[in-house]
Write an enzyme that holds these catalytic residues in place. Sequence first.
Site, PDB file in Angstrom:
ATOM      1  N   SER A  46      52.931 -34.227 -60.202  1.00 17.17           N
ATOM      2  CA  SER A  46      52.276 -33.671 -58.296  1.00 17.17           C
ATOM      3  C   SER A  46      50.276 -34.646 -58.763  1.00 17.17           C
ATOM      4  O   SER A  46      49.877 -33.792 -60.190  1.00 17.17           O
ATOM      5  CB  SER A  46      52.171 -32.333 -58.652  1.00 17.17           C
ATOM      6  OG  SER A  46      51.809 -32.205 -57.370  1.00 17.17           O
ATOM      7  N   GLU A  47      50.166 -34.986 -58.211  1.00 16.00           N
ATOM      8  CA  GLU A  47      48.732 -36.029 -58.051  1.00 16.00           C
ATOM      9  C   GLU A  47      47.736 -35.084 -58.878  1.00 16.00           C
ATOM     10  O   GLU A  47      47.030 -35.403 -59.256  1.00 16.00           O
ATOM     11  CB  GLU A  47      48.637 -37.036 -57.132  1.00 16.00           C
ATOM     12  CG  GLU A  47      47.961 -36.127 -55.832  1.00 16.00           C
ATOM     13  CD  GLU A  47      49.653 -36.034 -55.394  1.00 16.00           C
ATOM     14  OE1 GLU A  47      50.916 -36.516 -55.375  1.00 16.00           O
ATOM     15  OE2 GLU A  47      49.583 -36.332 -54.081  1.00 16.00           O
ATOM     16  N   ASN A  48      47.753 -33.942 -58.282  1.00 12.26           N
ATOM     17  CA  ASN A  48      46.825 -32.925 -58.810  1.00 12.26           C
ATOM     18  C   ASN A  48      46.446 -32.580 -60.156  1.00 12.26           C
ATOM     19  O   ASN A  48      45.409 -31.256 -61.680  1.00 12.26           O
ATOM     20  CB  ASN A  48      47.226 -31.510 -57.523  1.00 12.26           C
ATOM     21  CG  ASN A  48      47.699 -30.622 -58.266  1.00 12.26           C
ATOM     22  OD1 ASN A  48      49.125 -31.103 -58.473  1.00 12.26           O
ATOM     23  ND2 ASN A  48      48.131 -29.300 -58.931  1.00 12.26           N
TER      24      ASN A  48
END
Lengths: 218, 229
Positions: A46-48
């Site tokens: 998840s890119e966060n």
Amino acid sequence: MALDKNGIAKRIAQELQDGYYVNLGIGIPTLVANFIPEGMDVILQSENGLLGIGTFPEKGKADPDLINAGKQTVTTIKGASFFDSATSFAMIRGGHIDLTVLGAFEVSEKGDIASWKIPGKLVKGMGGAMDLVSSAKNIIVATTHTDRDGNSKLKKTCTLPLTGVSCVKKIVTDLALIELTQRGFKLVERAPGVSVSEIQKATEADLIIEGEIPEMKL
Amino acid sequence: MNKVYKNATEALHGINDGMTLMLGGFGLCGIPENTLKELAKLKIKDLTCISNNAGVDDFGLGVLLRDKQLKKMIASYVGENKEFERQFLSGELDVELVPQGTLAERIRAGGAGIPAFFVPAGYGTEIAEGKESREFNGKMHLLEFALTADFAIIKAKYGDTAGNLIYNNTANNFNNMMATAGKITIAEVEELVPLGELNPNQIHTPGIFVQRIFQGKDYEKRIEFETTQ
């Protein structure tokens, strides 16, 4: 019969391989997580700032400090890790992610993708989509073949603002699995009960059709 | 050396109209709640804010937007904020949308003393307009410039009096890079502990990057999309 969203996700899940690190976009792509084959290790990014996304939490156990890139509360799998956004995009830009699955408004026969902005409508921003499509080794687009008004999303040229150029490798729609080649869209598989002519009719660009086109096995 | 401040009011001294601020967080996760509330009270205006998102209408950065304290916003995704849409469409607010990874790297570069760098994100799209491009290894890249700020305002779970910080779960996000890119970095923490309490092996942000630190209170930690099984 055309596939539903889960059918599209199920077909995309067949592209997964053991040990893959995968980034799933919002919408149909997220559903792919439900069809990871038993016994196969697939790590979701998840890119966060999370590697190893787990299931959604049980009711009452949501942690505000633990969300996915769609800002939904999630959990982690064993062996997960957290990191900052620069490290997260080093994974993406550096080519460490094996597969990216995302939605689209339009894909062109050159592999261009438009997915973030519709002029005249609300601009929400591109988030991480431009970074993902410009660097992923393998990009699969998950989408319906046509929009609500019946217009083909598989175009000769994209008409909407682009997210990235010449990057899409495969498209799985409710009607077909299509590969992007030097010569354009190559029809690889049909959704169960959908004919080649129905797929061509729903596609603005010309399809490359070689030999018998098999049905998907779901 | 004293980096410890009593609260957001004291930590924000010297902040003025027209300044550039970085604000940590992803959505509402890991945002500096106490300092954001204080910024809204201070009524300073014409701010340029660098933040991945713009909060929601009545919480986070959204409150500063509502009170028209912002002149410019640099962000990657601003979807969940109606007042933002209105000010953006009417032209009241200047908006620079930046791909998320490029935004993160521009901040990292700013803190690391790298003035500019090339990335492939956005090549061939409308965000490439006016940008220098160059081919590396057969692939086209865009020149992007570093970002710094007068104040970087961030949030961590734990901090010590030397300014060392540890984040919790996905509340790290933009906070860690922003800490490095502020002329003055203010860290608000859920728990401020004495020197020696934090394990040096576990520190995410070394204290050298943090000039001011205070223990926040009454964290609301609002969830944007509570999703359960």
